[in-house]
Design an enzyme around this catalytic site. Structure first.
Site, PDB file in Angstrom:
ATOM      1  N   GLU A   1       0.889  -1.148   0.082  1.00 56.83           N
ATOM      2  CA  GLU A   1      -0.052  -0.011  -0.090  1.00 56.83           C
ATOM      3  C   GLU A   1       0.837   1.363  -0.030  1.00 56.83           C
ATOM      4  O   GLU A   1       0.509   1.954  -0.673  1.00 56.83           O
ATOM      5  CB  GLU A   1      -0.936   0.200   1.206  1.00 56.83           C
TER       6      GLU A   1
ATOM      7  N   GLU B   1      -4.093  -8.838   3.892  1.00 61.70           N
ATOM      8  CA  GLU B   1      -4.683  -8.577   5.056  1.00 61.70           C
ATOM      9  C   GLU B   1      -5.803  -9.505   5.212  1.00 61.70           C
ATOM     10  O   GLU B   1      -6.102  -9.696   6.677  1.00 61.70           O
ATOM     11  CB  GLU B   1      -5.074  -7.048   5.104  1.00 61.70           C
TER      12      GLU B   1
HETATM   13  C1  LIG Z   1      -2.663  -1.412   7.430  1.00 61.63           C
HETATM   14  C2  LIG Z   1      -2.571  -2.669   6.592  1.00 61.63           C
HETATM   15  O1  LIG Z   1      -3.204  -2.814   5.651  1.00 61.63           O
HETATM   16  C3  LIG Z   1      -2.396  -3.950   7.573  1.00 61.63           C
HETATM   17  C4  LIG Z   1      -1.030  -4.583   7.315  1.00 61.63           C
HETATM   18  O2  LIG Z   1      -0.368  -4.430   6.394  1.00 61.63           O
HETATM   19  S1  LIG Z   1      -1.234  -6.165   8.064  1.00 61.63           S
HETATM   20  C5  LIG Z   1       0.187  -6.842   7.684  1.00 61.63           C
HETATM   21  C6  LIG Z   1       0.119  -7.471   6.502  1.00 61.63           C
HETATM   22  N1  LIG Z   1       1.205  -8.590   6.283  1.00 61.63           N
HETATM   23  C7  LIG Z   1       1.145  -9.492   6.202  1.00 61.63           C
HETATM   24  O3  LIG Z   1       0.267 -10.313   6.702  1.00 61.63           O
HETATM   25  C8  LIG Z   1       2.700 -10.393   6.186  1.00 61.63           C
HETATM   26  C9  LIG Z   1       2.813 -11.334   7.279  1.00 61.63           C
HETATM   27  N2  LIG Z   1       4.102 -11.867   7.403  1.00 61.63           N
HETATM   28  C10 LIG Z   1       4.353 -12.932   6.377  1.00 61.63           C
HETATM   29  O4  LIG Z   1       3.671 -13.350   5.543  1.00 61.63           O
HETATM   30  C11 LIG Z   1       5.917 -13.437   6.334  1.00 61.63           C
HETATM   31  O5  LIG Z   1       6.116 -13.126   7.812  1.00 61.63           O
HETATM   32  C12 LIG Z   1       6.789 -12.838   5.238  1.00 61.63           C
HETATM   33  C13 LIG Z   1       6.585 -13.477   4.039  1.00 61.63           C
HETATM   34  C14 LIG Z   1       6.850 -11.356   5.430  1.00 61.63           C
HETATM   35  C15 LIG Z   1       8.164 -13.532   5.805  1.00 61.63           C
HETATM   36  O6  LIG Z   1       8.155 -14.936   5.892  1.00 61.63           O
HETATM   37  P1  LIG Z   1       9.293 -15.902   6.440  1.00 61.63           P
HETATM   38  O7  LIG Z   1      10.757 -15.103   5.673  1.00 61.63           O
HETATM   39  O8  LIG Z   1       9.011 -17.205   6.254  1.00 61.63           O
HETATM   40  O9  LIG Z   1       9.688 -15.344   8.129  1.00 61.63           O
HETATM   41  P2  LIG Z   1       8.553 -15.355   9.162  1.00 61.63           P
HETATM   42  O10 LIG Z   1       9.013 -16.419  10.082  1.00 61.63           O
HETATM   43  O11 LIG Z   1       7.155 -15.467   8.673  1.00 61.63           O
HETATM   44  O12 LIG Z   1       8.614 -14.090   9.781  1.00 61.63           O
HETATM   45  C16 LIG Z   1       9.847 -13.500  10.101  1.00 61.63           C
HETATM   46  C17 LIG Z   1       9.405 -12.714  11.769  1.00 61.63           C
HETATM   47  O13 LIG Z   1       8.811 -11.866  11.319  1.00 61.63           O
HETATM   48  C18 LIG Z   1       7.678 -11.441  12.071  1.00 61.63           C
HETATM   49  N3  LIG Z   1       6.712 -10.623  11.159  1.00 61.63           N
HETATM   50  C19 LIG Z   1       6.337 -11.043   9.734  1.00 61.63           C
HETATM   51  N4  LIG Z   1       5.489 -10.037   9.194  1.00 61.63           N
HETATM   52  C20 LIG Z   1       5.346  -9.193  10.153  1.00 61.63           C
HETATM   53  C21 LIG Z   1       4.365  -8.078  10.411  1.00 61.63           C
HETATM   54  N5  LIG Z   1       3.801  -7.661   9.376  1.00 61.63           N
HETATM   55  N6  LIG Z   1       4.212  -7.520  11.677  1.00 61.63           N
HETATM   56  C22 LIG Z   1       4.987  -8.021  12.657  1.00 61.63           C
HETATM   57  N7  LIG Z   1       5.874  -9.117  12.648  1.00 61.63           N
HETATM   58  C23 LIG Z   1       5.972  -9.766  11.454  1.00 61.63           C
HETATM   59  C24 LIG Z   1       7.213 -12.808  12.232  1.00 61.63           C
HETATM   60  O14 LIG Z   1       6.363 -12.719  13.322  1.00 61.63           O
HETATM   61  C25 LIG Z   1       8.587 -13.394  12.575  1.00 61.63           C
HETATM   62  O15 LIG Z   1       8.884 -13.105  13.879  1.00 61.63           O
HETATM   63  P3  LIG Z   1       9.697 -14.005  15.074  1.00 61.63           P
HETATM   64  O16 LIG Z   1      11.098 -14.215  14.061  1.00 61.63           O
HETATM   65  O17 LIG Z   1       9.849 -13.452  16.097  1.00 61.63           O
HETATM   66  O18 LIG Z   1       8.957 -15.445  14.952  1.00 61.63           O
END
Ligand SMILES: C[C@H](O)CC(=O)SCCNC(=O)CCNC(=O)[C@H](O)C(C)(C)COP(=O)(O)OP(=O)(O)OC[C@H]1O[C@@H](n2cnc3c(N)ncnc32)[C@H](O)[C@@H]1OP(=O)(O)O
Length: 723
Positions: free
Chosen positions: A114, A134
């Site tokens: 975004e 999301e």
């Molecule tokens: C306002 C907006 O519209 C709202 C948003 O943006 S909501 C967030 C949307 N984003 C997501 O859903 C993405 C979520 N994250 C993921 O899918 C995956 O973590 C990723 C593809 C980014 C990386 O994957 P990968 O490399 O396998 O690492 P992964 O083990 O999942 O994550 C690494 C660490 O980052 C953290 N992390 C990843 N994304 C995060 C996020 N958005 N917020 C906080 N922590 C996050 C994980 O909890 C993890 O923490 P840990 O090491 O303490 O366990």
């Protein structure tokens, strides 16, 4: 080394490069958002700056808004929301009198994408992962994504990406118009800088995504797309409010313009963040990550050994499914069967699995062929000297498994991992005849093994940490979610859920309609009900497993005469087309009402209906009578230390048993009722119907202390644990 925060460097040609760093995924936390706003304001104000470039440090653009903040809002209310919102940062970028270009490396997800869409152009490295994911967290894009994505890629694709939380690669993004140009990692920043200057100096168009309408198409068509999406979402995501809410925001923007859409998006986002669905799905997100941390295994500096070649014993449904999962990730497999016929059958199943995936477009034909080429069928152990791991997937027979383990111990090298795919049998019994207790481990896959994401890893008191780590690493390599659990009959998943099938039989024998039970459980959120599941599993496995449970947990077993009557009457389930349902090729399973006479016979034999009359229950009673005994067993599993933490059972139940993730998993869901409520309910049920429902000590203690079930164990409880 970069320091967490936001930095700005202005180049001699007047481009301010604003970099943010918040490892591991550069999540947009409140300090990062505030830092971005400050640097942007500064760049906009400075006369020597003509344009800006936005970039995430460390090989990742941004994994989205910081999900921890949402959890704080859920706990503390809106006071935990950041002072500088993501929406404000995007607005600052989009409305500035100077253009900004996003330099995307690695990934731009959720709020990260975004942020990039708020910029005036996007340059990305190849294979960067892009998506508005999301909805998988129970919320909707909340930084203008519902408005800008449709304006960049068109409504149909945008809706598909958002509703399925689908990610695409930057190459596809370029074709769709989401990415302006793909550039190598070395070049991405340079190209973004020159692109930004080009826009500032009007050599390239100055485009604001929110103001574009060229990809939206005629209003009537756009509304039709939304209407169809609504119908589909009603069917596929019945219990998840975020899907309709996302479409509400998209529709508002189409009809009344992007700014109205943004307001609608903000309004529904605020409500959704605190919804039970968002709480549950965010819990599942973190729980899944927590499961990969196993004390005394992943935190003691061990390095995983690489598993290159695996031998599988048994080419039945499980063995061939496991073989499929392994070869798909490039791991060579030797599949052993007892004779040519069985071997041919097993190899054919693997081939059919691969072809099925290719037909669905999940893999290419070439990948399927490549995978099949690293599978070798054998009839003896001669190849076993060269494998790093053996996975035994023979039938659930203790003596057979014991003799197999005796044999493989002799033929394999001393470092070879000896794993069993047993779903119920205690590992100490399986490996009793061997001297290799430190390398015996359970690798419990769920059927179909090449599809289901869970890998339950079972350790005994003697399994070495190295072997556990190796199997966890292999699990991740083949794209499974590994959960490490302790050793007992049924382990964590099947043990916790053995009362699920039995509870459903209990209800039928109490007079509740069998097909109603399946429907209520489907409406609750499982893909199929307990009886259809039993049709799928067939009577063989259930019978063997049933014996194990009856031996291990005689105080809480319900042996339904109905299960036996079905077998006697040749109703084996899906395998022979006749079970509780009728299975005909090309048709959905149809309830077979002719089994009513068997049900009546079963009720007569079990004789548990109070005064011989069917009980009256509402749908919620059915859910509770089926799942509270499961929660009760989950309590025992936690009490005995079979799982590292309560949330491991949540992941195990959602990924292994299809318990709806939007309910957060079995323990999270139970805590929404409270231990007191469940204890009281089970106590009453046990007074009425006996030991099957009797609340266990752990539940009783938690209820009496007013504690949640998921609260970590106290010191004295830890000392009882066997992990
Ligand atoms: C306002 C907006 O519209 C709202 C948003 O943006 S909501 C967030 C949307 N984003 C997501 O859903 C993405 C979520 N994250 C993921 O899918 C995956 O973590 C990723 C593809 C980014 C990386 O994957 P990968 O490399 O396998 O690492 P992964 O083990 O999942 O994550 C690494 C660490 O980052 C953290 N992390 C990843 N994304 C995060 C996020 N958005 N917020 C906080 N922590 C996050 C994980 O909890 C993890 O923490 P840990 O090491 O303490 O366990």
């Amino acid at each position: 080394m970069a320091i967490r925060g936001v930095t700005m460097d202005v180049s001699s040609d007047g481009v301010a490069v604003i970099k943010f760093f918040n490892p591991p995924v550069n999540a947009l936390s409140p300090p990062i958002l505030a830092g971005l706003k400050r640097k942007l304001d500064k760049a906009i104000e400075r006369v020597d700056v003509k344009a800006m470039v936005l970039m995430g440090e460390g090989g990742k653009f941004c994994g989205g808004f910081d999900i921890n903040v949402f959890q704080s809002i859920q706990r503390k209310g809106n006071s935990a929301a950041p002072e500088v919102s993501g929406g404000l940062v995007v607005k600052t970028i989009e409305e500035a009198k100077k253009p900004t270009v996003a330099a995307i490396d690695g990934l731009a997800l959720g709020g990260g994408l975004e942020l990039a869409m708020g910029c005036h152009a996007r340059v990305s490295t190849p294979k960067s992962q892009l998506g508005l994911v999301e909805l998988a967290l129970g919320i909707i894009p909340g930084m203008g994504g519902t408005q800008r994505l449709p304006r960049l890629v068109g409504i149909s694709k945008a809706i598909e990406m958002m509703l399925l939380s689908q990610t695409i690669m930057s190459e596809e993004g370029e074709k769709l118009g989401l990415i302006d140009v793909v550039a190598s990692s070395n070049n991405v920043l340079k190209l973004a800088q020159s692109w930004a200057l080009d826009i500032a100096e009007r050599r390239r168009p100055w485009l604001s995504s929110l103001c574009r309408t060229d990809r939206l198409g005629p209003l009537s068509e756009a509304r039709e797309v939304v209407k169809v999406a609504r119908l589909q979402a009603r069917q596929n995501a019945a219990n998840m409010p975020q899907h309709q809410a996302c479409l509400d925001a998209v529709e508002e923007g189409i009809v009344h313009g992007g700014y109205s859409g943004i307001l609608k998006e903000a309004e529904v986002s605020n409500v959704l963040v605190s919804s039970s669905t968002a709480k549950a799905l965010m819990h599942v997100f973190f729980a899944q990550r927590a499961a990969s941390k196993v004390p005394n295994v992943t935190d003691i500096g061990l390095r995983p050994r690489h598993v290159e070649k695996v031998a599988i014993i048994g080419g039945g449904i499980m063995g061939s499914g496991i073989a499929t999962a392994l070869i798909l990730s490039g791991i060579s497999v030797v599949l052993k069967e007892i004779d040519v016929e069985y071997l041919k059958k097993g190899m054919k199943v693997v081939e059919a699995n691969l072809q099925g995936l290719a037909a669905k477009g999940n893999i290419t034909k070439e990948k399927a062929e490549r995978a099949f080429s690293i599978l070798k069928g054998v009839l003896d152990y001669s190849e076993f000297r060269h494998v790093d791991m053996v996975i035994e997937a023979a039938t659930e027979n203790v003596l057979l498994k014991q003799s197999i383990f005796g044999e493989i111990e002799k033929v394999c090298t001393p470092h070879c991992i000896l794993a069993t795919n047993t779903s119920t049998i205690n590992l100490n019994i399986v490996g009793r005849e061997t001297n290799s207790q430190d390398r015996i481990i359970g690798a419990h896959f769920f059927s179909p093994a090449h599809v289901m994401p869970l890998l339950e890893i079972i350790r005994t008191e003697r399994t070495s940490a190295q072997v556990i780590l190796d199997l966890m690493t292999l699990g991740k390599m083949i794209k499974k979610v590994p959960i490490v659990v302790g050793n007992c009959t049924g382990f964590a998943v099947n043990r916790t859920f053995f009362p699920y099938g039995q509870g459903s039989h209990f209800l039928v024998n109490l007079g509740v309609d069998l097909f109603r039970i399946d429907k209520v459980i489907r409406d609750f959120g499982l893909k199929i009900g307990p009886f259809q599941l039993q049709d799928l599993a067939g009577p063989g496995l259930r019978k063997e497993a049933g014996k194990e449970y009856a031996n291990a947990f005689p105080d809480r077993i319900f042996s339904s005469p109905l299960a036996e009557l079905m077998v006697i009457n040749g109703r084996y389930g899906k395998s022979n087309g006749k079970g509780y349902y009728i299975y005909e090729k090309g048709n959905k399973p149809k309830p077979d009402y002719s089994i009513q006479s068997l049900i009546e016979e079963s009720r007569r034999l079990s004789n548990i209906m109070p005064s011989g009359k069917p009980i009256t229950v509402n749908d919620q009673d059915i859910v509770e009578m089926i799942f509270f005994p499961v929660v009760n067993e989950a309590c025992r599993v936690m009490d005995e230390g079979i799982v590292v933490r309560a949330s491991d059972l949540d992941i195990a139940s959602t990924l292994g048993m299809n318990f709806p993730s939007y309910r957060g998993g079995i323990v999270f869901w139970a805590d929404t009722f409270g231990s007191g409520y469940i204890y009281t309910k089970l106590k009453k049920l046990s007074e009425a119907y006996g030991g099957f429902f009797k609340p266990c000590k752990f539940l009783e203690e938690r209820a009496s202390r007013g504690m949640t079930l998921s609260a970590p164990a106290s010191r004295s409880e830890v000392s009882r644990s066997n992990l």
